[in-house]
Design a protein around this motif. Structure first.
Motif, short mmCIF file in Angstrom:
data_model
loop_
_atom_site.label_atom_id
_atom_site.label_comp_id
_atom_site.label_asym_id
_atom_site.label_seq_id
_atom_site.Cartn_x
_atom_site.Cartn_y
_atom_site.Cartn_z
N ALA A 188 0.17 -14.21 -12.02
CA ALA A 188 0.92 -13.12 -12.65
C ALA A 188 0.97 -11.90 -11.75
O ALA A 188 1.97 -11.16 -11.73
N SER A 189 -0.09 -11.65 -10.97
CA SER A 189 -0.13 -10.47 -10.11
C SER A 189 0.95 -10.52 -9.04
O SER A 189 1.39 -9.47 -8.54
N GLN A 194 7.97 -7.33 -8.41
CA GLN A 194 9.30 -7.79 -8.80
C GLN A 194 9.68 -7.31 -10.19
O GLN A 194 10.79 -6.85 -10.43
N MET A 195 8.72 -7.39 -11.13
CA MET A 195 8.99 -6.96 -12.49
C MET A 195 9.09 -5.43 -12.59
O MET A 195 9.91 -4.91 -13.35
N ALA A 196 8.26 -4.74 -11.83
CA ALA A 196 8.34 -3.27 -11.84
C ALA A 196 9.68 -2.82 -11.29
O ALA A 196 10.28 -1.85 -11.78
N ASP A 197 10.18 -3.51 -10.28
CA ASP A 197 11.48 -3.16 -9.70
C ASP A 197 12.61 -3.36 -10.71
O ASP A 197 13.64 -2.68 -10.62
N LYS A 198 12.42 -4.28 -11.66
CA LYS A 198 13.44 -4.55 -12.68
C LYS A 198 13.12 -3.87 -14.02
O LYS A 198 13.74 -4.17 -15.03
N ASN A 199 12.12 -2.98 -14.00
CA ASN A 199 11.69 -2.29 -15.22
C ASN A 199 11.28 -3.27 -16.32
O ASN A 199 11.59 -3.09 -17.50
N MET A 200 10.58 -4.31 -15.90
CA MET A 200 10.09 -5.31 -16.86
C MET A 200 8.58 -5.16 -16.99
O MET A 200 7.88 -4.80 -16.04
N LYS A 201 8.10 -5.45 -18.20
CA LYS A 201 6.66 -5.40 -18.44
C LYS A 201 6.14 -6.80 -18.72
O LYS A 201 6.80 -7.61 -19.37
N LEU A 202 4.94 -7.07 -18.21
CA LEU A 202 4.31 -8.36 -18.40
C LEU A 202 2.98 -8.16 -19.12
O LEU A 202 2.11 -7.44 -18.63
N HIS A 203 2.84 -8.77 -20.29
CA HIS A 203 1.61 -8.69 -21.07
C HIS A 203 0.85 -10.02 -20.97
O HIS A 203 1.45 -11.09 -21.13
N LEU A 204 -0.44 -9.90 -20.71
CA LEU A 204 -1.28 -11.09 -20.56
C LEU A 204 -2.24 -11.22 -21.73
O LEU A 204 -2.85 -10.24 -22.15
N ASP A 205 -2.37 -12.41 -22.23
CA ASP A 205 -3.33 -12.73 -23.28
C ASP A 205 -3.88 -14.12 -22.96
O ASP A 205 -3.34 -15.14 -23.38
N ILE A 206 -4.97 -14.15 -22.18
CA ILE A 206 -5.44 -15.40 -21.60
C ILE A 206 -6.89 -15.65 -22.00
O ILE A 206 -7.76 -14.81 -21.75
N GLU A 207 -7.12 -16.79 -22.57
CA GLU A 207 -8.47 -17.19 -22.98
C GLU A 207 -9.18 -17.85 -21.79
O GLU A 207 -8.65 -18.79 -21.19
N PRO A 208 -10.38 -17.38 -21.44
CA PRO A 208 -11.11 -18.00 -20.32
C PRO A 208 -11.43 -19.46 -20.61
O PRO A 208 -11.74 -19.84 -21.74
N CYS A 209 -11.32 -20.29 -19.57
CA CYS A 209 -11.59 -21.71 -19.75
C CYS A 209 -11.72 -22.39 -18.40
O CYS A 209 -11.06 -21.98 -17.43
N GLN A 210 -12.56 -23.40 -18.34
CA GLN A 210 -12.71 -24.22 -17.15
C GLN A 210 -12.02 -25.56 -17.41
O GLN A 210 -12.28 -26.22 -18.41
N GLN A 227 9.24 -16.84 -13.01
CA GLN A 227 10.48 -16.62 -12.29
C GLN A 227 11.69 -16.93 -13.18
O GLN A 227 12.70 -16.23 -13.16
N ASN A 228 11.56 -17.95 -13.99
CA ASN A 228 12.61 -18.31 -14.93
C ASN A 228 12.84 -17.18 -15.94
O ASN A 228 13.98 -16.85 -16.28
N ALA A 229 11.75 -16.57 -16.40
CA ALA A 229 11.86 -15.46 -17.35
C ALA A 229 12.51 -14.24 -16.70
O ALA A 229 13.32 -13.54 -17.33
N VAL A 230 12.18 -13.99 -15.43
CA VAL A 230 12.76 -12.84 -14.73
C VAL A 230 14.25 -13.05 -14.50
O VAL A 230 15.07 -12.14 -14.71
N GLU A 231 14.63 -14.23 -14.09
CA GLU A 231 16.02 -14.50 -13.75
C GLU A 231 16.95 -14.46 -14.95
O GLU A 231 18.11 -14.06 -14.85
N HIS A 232 16.42 -14.86 -16.12
CA HIS A 232 17.29 -15.01 -17.29
C HIS A 232 16.97 -14.02 -18.40
O HIS A 232 17.23 -14.29 -19.57
N ARG A 233 16.41 -12.88 -18.03
CA ARG A 233 16.11 -11.86 -19.03
C ARG A 233 17.40 -11.39 -19.69
O ARG A 233 18.48 -11.35 -19.09
N LYS A 234 17.30 -10.99 -20.95
CA LYS A 234 18.48 -10.56 -21.69
C LYS A 234 18.42 -9.09 -22.07
O LYS A 234 19.44 -8.44 -22.23
N ASN A 235 17.21 -8.55 -22.24
CA ASN A 235 17.08 -7.15 -22.62
C ASN A 235 15.79 -6.59 -22.03
O ASN A 235 15.20 -7.19 -21.12
N GLU A 236 15.36 -5.47 -22.55
CA GLU A 236 14.17 -4.80 -22.02
C GLU A 236 12.87 -5.28 -22.64
O GLU A 236 11.81 -4.70 -22.38
N ASP A 237 12.94 -6.31 -23.49
CA ASP A 237 11.71 -6.82 -24.11
C ASP A 237 10.75 -7.32 -23.04
O ASP A 237 11.16 -7.89 -22.03
#
Length: 322
Positions: A188-189, A194-210, A227-237
């Motif tokens: 994600a990092s 790329q997301m900041a340049d497109k004014n997009m926000k990325l929220h992470l909710d990740i459970e630790p696991c091996q 990348q798929n989410a960035v390319e096909h975004r529809k709004n500012e969500d």
């Protein structure tokens, strides 16, 4: 039999010679009639059985000839007798159908590849021709556009090469115990700029696991979904990246609001080169291969990949067994 019957009559006492002769002639006539009936019945039965057996074989031979000439014959219609001939016809029908599906997929792939390569090549050629004639002034933005189109071509070629290698042999995976939460954060990092340049926000909710998996594959799968989410975004969500346990599997999910996807055909998104909207795909620069790679890698880990959507709100996911 005829001679034996006549001898029996001749041996009887009290039977006139004329009677014996009449018996012999009458018996001979009946014998000839019986033999004639048996011959005709046998010929008819032989013809029926031969036709019943040979007709499907002739049809099979004709269909095989069509197949060798590159044409796909109609489905063989054989009575469900469950004998060897029926099994042979059923196997031929399945073979013919599989070959047709393979040929259709190959033709579609060649056509799609031509479409996908035509757009960036046309753009590059147009820019270069404009620069050559002096119609377009050399500008950093022009070189940036050329670089983007070149990078798009390079990505498509690399993805195609990767998938073609997997067709010949399964990808070599280096499975080891890895902290999946760290891999997801690292992947994600890479999209922060790329997301900041497109004014997009990325929220992470990740459970630790091996988990037991190939670390490079996980990073590639997450990158493809983001990348798929960035390319096909529809709004500012914002885009959400989730990682969580679910029963006996660990699920990685990318949630976003994107371009319209038909819920009835959503499963086809993971097919190579599939496009919900051809013009949209070319405008956004997608190659139609990223999701196919996600599915292939997930299955190589004995997991799965898919999408849940109501048309606008999408949940792309893949899973690994714990």
């Amino acid at each position: 039999m005829y001679q034996y019957a006549c001898s029996l009559v001749n041996s009887l006492s009290g039977v006139e010679t004329s009677d014996q002769q009449f018996f012999s002639e009458t018996f001979l006539e009946y014998m000839l009639l019986v033999f004639l009936v048996l011959f005709v019945s046998g010929a008819f039965f032989y013809s029926y059985i031969t036709k019943k057996i040979m007709e499907p074989i002739r049809d099979l031979a004709a269909s095989t000839e069509e197949l060798t000439q590159g044409r796909f014959p109609e489905k063989l219609d054989v009575q469900q007798t469950r004998d060897e001939l029926f099994i042979l016809a059923q196997n031929f029908n399945r073979l013919s159908l599989q070959l047709k599906e393979t040929e259709d997929a190959r033709s579609k792939m060649v056509s799609d590849m031509a479409h996908e390569f035509r757009t960036p090549l046309s753009n590059i050629n147009g820019y270069l021709e404009g620069l050559k004639k002096g119609v377009i002034p050399p500008d950093p933005s022009i070189f940036e556009s050329l670089h983007q189109e070149s990078a798009r071509l390079t990505d498509m070629v690399n993805n195609l090469y990767q998938l073609s290698e997997w067709n010949m042999q399964s990808p070599v995976l280096k499975k080891e115990t890895v902290p999946v939460d760290e891999l997801l954060h690292n992947a994600a990092s890479l999209f922060e700029w790329q997301m900041a340049d497109k004014n997009m926000k990325l929220h992470l909710d990740i459970e630790p696991c091996q988990i037991q998996a190939d670390a490079g594959s996980i990073r590639q799968m997450v990158s493809n979904l983001l990348q798929n989410a960035v390319e096909h975004r529809k709004n500012e969500d914002p885009v959400y990246l989730h990682g969580f346990r679910k029963g006996t599997v660990y699920v990685v999910e990318v949630q976003n609001t994107g371009a319209w996807i038909e819920p009835e055909t959503k499963h086809r998104l993971f097919e190579r080169f599939h496009r919900e909207d051809s013009s949209r795909q070319r405008q956004t620069g997608g190659s139609g291969l990223g999701l196919a790679i996600v599915k292939e890698l997930a299955e190589q880990h004995n997991g799965g990949a898919g999408i849940e959507t109501d048309g606008w709100n999408h949940h792309f996911w893949f899973s690994f067994p714990l």
